[in-house]
Design a protein around this motif. Sequence first.
Motif, PDB file in Angstrom:
ATOM      1  N   GLU A 178      48.117  38.858  33.381  1.00  0.00           N
ATOM      2  CA  GLU A 178      47.415  39.250  32.149  1.00  0.00           C
ATOM      3  C   GLU A 178      48.181  38.780  30.912  1.00  0.00           C
ATOM      4  N   ASP A 184      40.228  38.265  34.416  1.00  0.00           N
ATOM      5  CA  ASP A 184      40.164  39.408  35.341  1.00  0.00           C
ATOM      6  C   ASP A 184      39.899  38.974  36.787  1.00  0.00           C
ATOM      7  N   PHE A 226      43.874  47.535  34.148  1.00  0.00           N
ATOM      8  CA  PHE A 226      43.463  46.261  33.556  1.00  0.00           C
ATOM      9  C   PHE A 226      42.104  46.293  32.835  1.00  0.00           C
ATOM     10  N   ILE A 227      41.308  47.344  32.976  1.00  0.00           N
ATOM     11  CA  ILE A 227      39.987  47.403  32.341  1.00  0.00           C
ATOM     12  C   ILE A 227      40.065  48.328  31.117  1.00  0.00           C
ATOM     13  N   TYR A 240      31.103  46.385  34.703  1.00  0.00           N
ATOM     14  CA  TYR A 240      32.279  46.466  35.562  1.00  0.00           C
ATOM     15  C   TYR A 240      32.035  47.340  36.797  1.00  0.00           C
TER      16      TYR A 240
END
Length: 656
Positions: A178, A184, A226-227, A240
Amino acid sequence: MEKNLENNHIQHVLICISSSKLSRKTILSAADLAMRNHACLSAIYVKKNSYFNQLSLKEKQELEWNLSQAEKEGAQVFCIYGKDVVTEIVHFVKKNQVDCVVLGNSLKKRHSFVERESIASKLAKKIPDTDIYVHKQSNDEESLLLKKQRKESIRIIKDVLFAFFILAFVTLCGFFMESWGFRDINIIMMYIVGVLLTGIFTSSILSSFICFLYSGIAVFAFNYFFISPVWTFKVYDKSYIGTFFVMFITAFLISSITHKMKNMASVLSLKANRTELLLETSQKLQKAVHMEDVMQKMSWQISHLLEKNVLYFMGDPNHYEPKQCVYQKKAFHPLSSIEMQAAIQAYELNRHTGYATDICKDSRYLFLTVRNGEKIFSIVGIDMEKEPISSFEEGVLLAMLSECALAMEKEEFVAKQNDAFTKLKQEQLRANLLRSISHDLRTPLTSICGNASALLLNSKEMSEEQRIRMYTDIQEDSLWLINLVENLLSVTRIENGTMQLNFQTEIVSDVVEEAISHIRTKPKQKFLYEEPDEILAAKMDARLMIQVLTNLLNNAVKYSYETSIINVKVFALGEECVIEVCDDGAGIRDEEKEHIFDMFYSAQRKVVDGRRGMGLGLSLCRSIVLAHDGRIEVHDCKPHGAKFQIYLRKEEITLC
């Protein structure tokens, strides 16, 4: 519950088979019960697809072994598909009029918060008129099973820790990716790679569940770290949710495929090893030349497979000494009285005894029978060193013993066939001998009888020359019969193995001259004897060698013309001395030279005196010469005739 089963009313015993290794004792107990009560024996395995698919490869192999063992103990085996084990057993008991059901008492428990009623209790309620016998495990068996469960628990803990380590490592890699600007989808691929690694390197019975758990936690970890918004499980972008679902399904499918591929690779590897071992064993057994050689090669194969010392008996241990196969200089432990008793029991009962069985279980050795049905060929003893063998090794071992039994049965059949062929050949020899005697004795006996009658009735009317000629014919026919009888006696001694040789160092020329002195030639025939330039000696039985030379010289006289010269020669050739007899008759054709020394074979040579031979002389000559470690050969004599040569080893002589 446990009942005393020494009842005479028991006529049908049923064994309930499972995939447990301890089920073997249950099978043996049930077989012993059926044998004591002279009852029928059946075995049943209820196959539930949901449970059967959860069995490991080793448990499936163990189940196959248990089913085959029950069949070997004389049970009729039934595999029944059903959803409920108790219902299927009850239905089978009522349908087949079973008097006694034998179960094993396993310590393996299901993970449940509610204690379940045992199968034995359920059966007792549904079939109260049928005896239920639960075979309890010994303390050693319980300890062995608990130890196995403890090892499996440790393996599960290691797999869980490994899965979390992979999850943490993949998450750490995600942070780096990242920060470097990766999308992603690349981080999702890293989590999927983690699932793949977890599926490959976990091996416990819960590896599939661990992979499933990893797939779910990986989705939550991806969402949490990560979201946006990070460090929470909230999702602003509803798309998502579909990504999470696809990620979970993909990870789960990959883990399932990996697990199945691992199992398939393991099965194929075991099958390949088993096939290779059995092929190597089969090839070695095919090269064996007799039954003990078969057993020796098999024992070495077992020793190398298990890395243990092996011994074997070629029959009843009461009458045969054990033969040893020591593996790589391991210390060999002699058989104690308990182990000898186990070996004897294995032979008498036609079943496995010793270590890990219910017969002489304190024995250090496991004794197995090499058998085909009820026929026992040998007993194999394996020094177990108090260490059980794996299910795979046991399966290969039983297959090797079956292969050995087939090889020994084949060798036994070949031996019987050879004996029958030998007897047939002896009968043919006797028939040929009787036929030859009845045919060939008639001519000289008729001649002797006729000449003797003529002399008795008409001797006064005959001239002196006629009487002498008749006397000579009688003498020649008598000498021919004496020579024939000598050959017959010698052939009989050789066939019976009773011929005794008296070897002494003899001067070859003296033996040849002695033989020539016994031969009567035709009026115009003569011998031309060429003596050697040196004194030649050989170790021989002079009486038998004179008989050989007499046969050769008589043949030379018989097949030569009346004015022929028969050449006899003695000479040295390297370390051998050669005796050569050469006539100038019609000779021997090339196709007949290969068979000229066979018994009862007569070459198609023209006999000058009309007297046919029995085909014993040259066969006898070869047998006697071979007994002297020599050889006899036949060649053509130029310009015509046959040449026989005898080769004997030359001996040094010392003249005092």
